[in-house]
Design a protein around this motif. Structure first.
Motif, short mmCIF file in Angstrom:
data_model
loop_
_atom_site.label_atom_id
_atom_site.label_comp_id
_atom_site.label_asym_id
_atom_site.label_seq_id
_atom_site.Cartn_x
_atom_site.Cartn_y
_atom_site.Cartn_z
N HIS A 120 0.82 -1.22 0.00
CA HIS A 120 0.00 0.00 0.00
C HIS A 120 0.85 1.26 0.00
N ALA A 121 2.12 1.14 0.40
CA ALA A 121 2.99 2.33 0.40
C ALA A 121 3.42 2.68 -1.02
N SER A 122 3.37 1.70 -1.93
CA SER A 122 3.66 2.04 -3.32
C SER A 122 2.42 2.63 -3.96
N HIS B 110 -2.24 16.40 -8.33
CA HIS B 110 -2.15 15.02 -8.82
C HIS B 110 -1.39 14.12 -7.87
N ASN B 111 -0.41 14.69 -7.20
CA ASN B 111 0.43 13.86 -6.33
C ASN B 111 1.43 14.71 -5.55
N THR B 112 2.23 14.04 -4.74
CA THR B 112 3.23 14.70 -3.91
C THR B 112 4.27 15.41 -4.77
N THR B 113 4.70 14.73 -5.81
CA THR B 113 5.74 15.26 -6.68
C THR B 113 5.34 16.63 -7.23
N GLU B 114 4.07 16.76 -7.55
CA GLU B 114 3.60 18.04 -8.10
C GLU B 114 3.75 19.16 -7.07
N ASN C 241 14.85 11.40 2.05
CA ASN C 241 13.86 12.00 1.13
C ASN C 241 13.64 11.10 -0.07
N HIS C 242 12.39 10.90 -0.40
CA HIS C 242 12.03 10.20 -1.64
C HIS C 242 12.41 11.08 -2.83
N VAL C 243 12.68 10.47 -3.97
CA VAL C 243 13.05 11.27 -5.15
C VAL C 243 11.99 12.33 -5.49
N ASP D 251 8.88 8.06 6.21
CA ASP D 251 9.66 7.74 5.01
C ASP D 251 9.15 6.45 4.39
N ASN D 252 9.54 6.20 3.16
CA ASN D 252 8.97 5.07 2.41
C ASN D 252 9.81 3.80 2.48
N MET D 253 10.91 3.83 3.26
CA MET D 253 11.76 2.63 3.30
C MET D 253 11.60 1.84 4.60
N VAL E 239 6.94 19.53 4.10
CA VAL E 239 6.82 18.13 4.53
C VAL E 239 6.29 17.26 3.39
N ASP E 240 6.94 16.12 3.23
CA ASP E 240 6.48 15.10 2.29
C ASP E 240 5.54 14.17 3.06
N GLY E 241 4.26 14.31 2.79
CA GLY E 241 3.27 13.51 3.52
C GLY E 241 2.69 12.38 2.68
N ALA E 242 3.45 11.91 1.69
CA ALA E 242 2.93 10.86 0.81
C ALA E 242 2.54 9.61 1.59
N GLN E 243 3.29 9.33 2.67
CA GLN E 243 3.04 8.08 3.42
C GLN E 243 2.28 8.31 4.72
N SER E 244 1.81 9.52 4.95
CA SER E 244 1.19 9.76 6.27
C SER E 244 -0.32 10.00 6.18
N THR F 101 1.04 15.72 -0.47
CA THR F 101 0.75 14.30 -0.30
C THR F 101 0.07 13.71 -1.54
N SER F 102 0.00 12.40 -1.56
CA SER F 102 -0.68 11.67 -2.64
C SER F 102 -1.80 10.86 -1.98
N THR F 103 -3.02 11.07 -2.42
CA THR F 103 -4.11 10.34 -1.76
C THR F 103 -4.28 8.93 -2.31
N HIS F 104 -3.54 8.62 -3.40
CA HIS F 104 -3.72 7.28 -3.99
C HIS F 104 -2.97 6.18 -3.24
N LYS F 105 -2.43 6.52 -2.08
CA LYS F 105 -1.83 5.45 -1.26
C LYS F 105 -2.81 5.11 -0.13
N TRP F 106 -2.74 5.88 0.96
CA TRP F 106 -3.46 5.47 2.16
C TRP F 106 -4.87 6.04 2.28
C1 LIG Z 1 7.70 9.33 0.70
C2 LIG Z 1 7.26 9.51 -0.71
N1 LIG Z 1 7.30 10.74 -1.25
C3 LIG Z 1 6.90 10.96 -2.51
C4 LIG Z 1 6.45 9.94 -3.30
C5 LIG Z 1 6.04 10.23 -4.71
O1 LIG Z 1 4.68 10.04 -4.82
P1 LIG Z 1 3.91 10.48 -6.15
O2 LIG Z 1 4.51 9.71 -7.27
O3 LIG Z 1 2.51 10.08 -5.85
O4 LIG Z 1 4.11 11.93 -6.31
C6 LIG Z 1 6.41 8.64 -2.79
C7 LIG Z 1 5.94 7.50 -3.62
O5 LIG Z 1 6.01 6.36 -3.27
C8 LIG Z 1 6.82 8.43 -1.46
O6 LIG Z 1 6.81 7.21 -0.91
#
Ligand SMILES: Cc1ncc(COP(=O)(O)O)c(C=O)c1O
Length: 429
Positions: A66-68, A126-130, A153-155, A211-213, A237-242, A260-265
């Motif tokens: 689910h984290a992916s 659309h997502n965190t990256t945006e 930090n995630h990429v 973090d995502n790891m 703050v990167d809230g993709a996983q929170s 954040t990205s809502t398509h995860k959690w």
């Molecule tokens: C911590 C974290 N930040 C950012 C992202 C990027 O998410 P997105 O591709 O939805 O922007 C991810 C994706 O797995 C993530 O785990």
């Protein structure tokens, strides 16, 4: 050919009387009422057993990833199809007309309440990256300014800074975070490791909430306050996983930006995200896209999501996603995920050859965790488990060499036990 400008079209539509607007909204309200009835009828026990059929995961799939990317509840999928059907009966009306404007506003209000911020501080992206790209593009950072983050930090929260640094003149510094200490590190150490990196030129600090790891839960509020005391101007703050996974009150964290990205959690449609921009900073953060009539959104974070035609049927489903998550209940969800975390950790501890590489306490971690299968390459284990047994999780290579598990509400103790037994039989004899 329609030669009317978007403004003219809008002006025309606003002349539709309230009676006509009600007619335009009726099919949508019907879908929403149907969704609400079905959600109310969903019975949820405290071990979430009844939830297994609420999702459409394949019969042979055990989903620990689910984290992916998350999976949408069936009820939300159905609502989405229906919104689309309504939209397609008269796309011009629903996409351009005012009929659905207030519904999008309602969606924004529901989501803002869910994450604890003001409506005008929230963009639906659309997502965190945006969100991070908007920051790297639009903040007044330049010569003499430093952007600081760690190797955690995630990429998605990193590459945008690297890309813009030369053109804008700011510098970036990425410091090594000792991920190998994850299972013994406490929040005091996390704060200390970040603070010792701050220099007079550090103007922006970027941190993950989780973090995502290894699934650390960063003490964001404390870290932001202390960083600001040392002179850091912006905390992002990167809230993709929170968001969705743990209760978050963004407005209370004392941070400036939260993406954040809502398509995860939150289990939304793929390609939906949120971007919080503290009110006072909206004057200095330029939007990444420019389009017609954008000035009408001055004073609102809506300006960061406005780039012409949006997928309105999809945006509307966000409200349903939040309602679904609320139905699960914040406390019940946390209690259940805590049980899964403890069970996985205990099974790993008692199994010779498996190594738990994440925070051991729920309070410092979450339902994302890393497990090493000693003597095996993580990708070999994950490939085998997927191909032979339908288990889906992510492998991290390098020094971490771990299986990154991320379990959620529909996962079970039995799935965890089976996973451990299969890995044991194949790799630890
Ligand atoms: C911590 C974290 N930040 C950012 C992202 C990027 O998410 P997105 O591709 O939805 O922007 C991810 C994706 O797995 C993530 O785990």
């Amino acid at each position: 050919m329609n030669t009317a400008s978007p403004f003219q079209r809008r002006a025309f539509l606003t002349t539709i009387g309230t009676g006509a607007a009600a007619v335009c909204l009726a099919p949508l309200h019907e879908v929403q009422a149907h969704f609400t009835r079905r959600l109310e009828a969903l019975t949820i026990d405290d071990r979430f057993v009844s939830l297994r059929n609420a999702y459409s995961l394949g019969e042979n799939v055990t989903y620990f990833n689910h984290a992916s990317i998350g999976t949408m509840p069936r009820l939300v999928q159905e609502a989405r199809m229906k919104y689309l059907e309504v939209c397609e009966t008269n796309p011009w009306l629903y996409m351009w007309g005012p009929a659905w404007d207030e519904q999008i506003d309602r969606t924004r209000a529901t989501v803002a309440e869910y994450i604890g911020c003001e409506v005008d501080e929230l963009a639906i992206t659309h997502n965190t990256t945006e969100g991070f790209n908007t920051l790297a593009h639009g903040l007044p950072l330049g010569k003499g300014d430093e952007v600081l983050y760690s190797t955690m930090n995630h990429v998605g929260a990193r590459v945008c800074w690297e890309h813009r640094a030369e053109e804008k003149g700011f510098t970036i510094r990425r410091f090594e975070f000792p991920i190998e200490r994850a299972s013994i590190m406490m929040s005091d150490e996390i704060v200390a490791r970040y603070l010792e990196q701050i220099r007079p030129e550090t103007r922006m600090l970027v941190i993950p909430h989780i973090d995502n790891m290894v699934g650390f839960r960063y003490p964001v509020k404390r870290l932001a306050a202390e960083a600001k005391r040392l002179g850091v101007e912006y905390v992002a703050v990167d809230g993709a996983q929170s968001i969705g996974l743990i209760p978050v009150n963004v407005g209370d964290l004392g941070v400036d930006f939260y993406a954040t990205s809502t398509h995860k959690w939150v289990q939304s449609l793929k390609g939906l995200g949120l971007f919080y921009v503290r009110k006072e900073l909206q004057e200095i953060l330029h939007p990444m896209w420019v389009t017609w009539g954008q000035s009408r959104y001055q004073g609102s974070a809506r300006i960061y999501e406005d780039y012409g035609t949006r997928n309105r049927p999809e945006m509307l489903t966000l409200e349903d996603c939040v309602q679904f998550q609320n139905k699960l209940g914040t406390e019940a969800k946390e209690a259940y995920l805590r049980t899964l975390h403890a069970h996985f950790r205990d099974r790993v501890d008692e199994t010779e050859g498996l190594l738990w590489k994440s925070p051991r306490n729920w309070e410092d971690g979450c339902s994302i965790f890393a497990i090493e299968v000693l003597g095996s390459k993580s990708s070999d284990v994950s490939d085998f488990m997927f191909e032979k047994h339908g288990y889906v999780f992510r492998a991290f290579g390098g020094e971490l060499n771990a299986l990154r598990m991320s379990v959620y509400v529909m996962n079970t103790i039995e799935e965890i036990d089976r996973c451990i037994d299969l890995v044991k039989n194949e790799f630890l004899r």
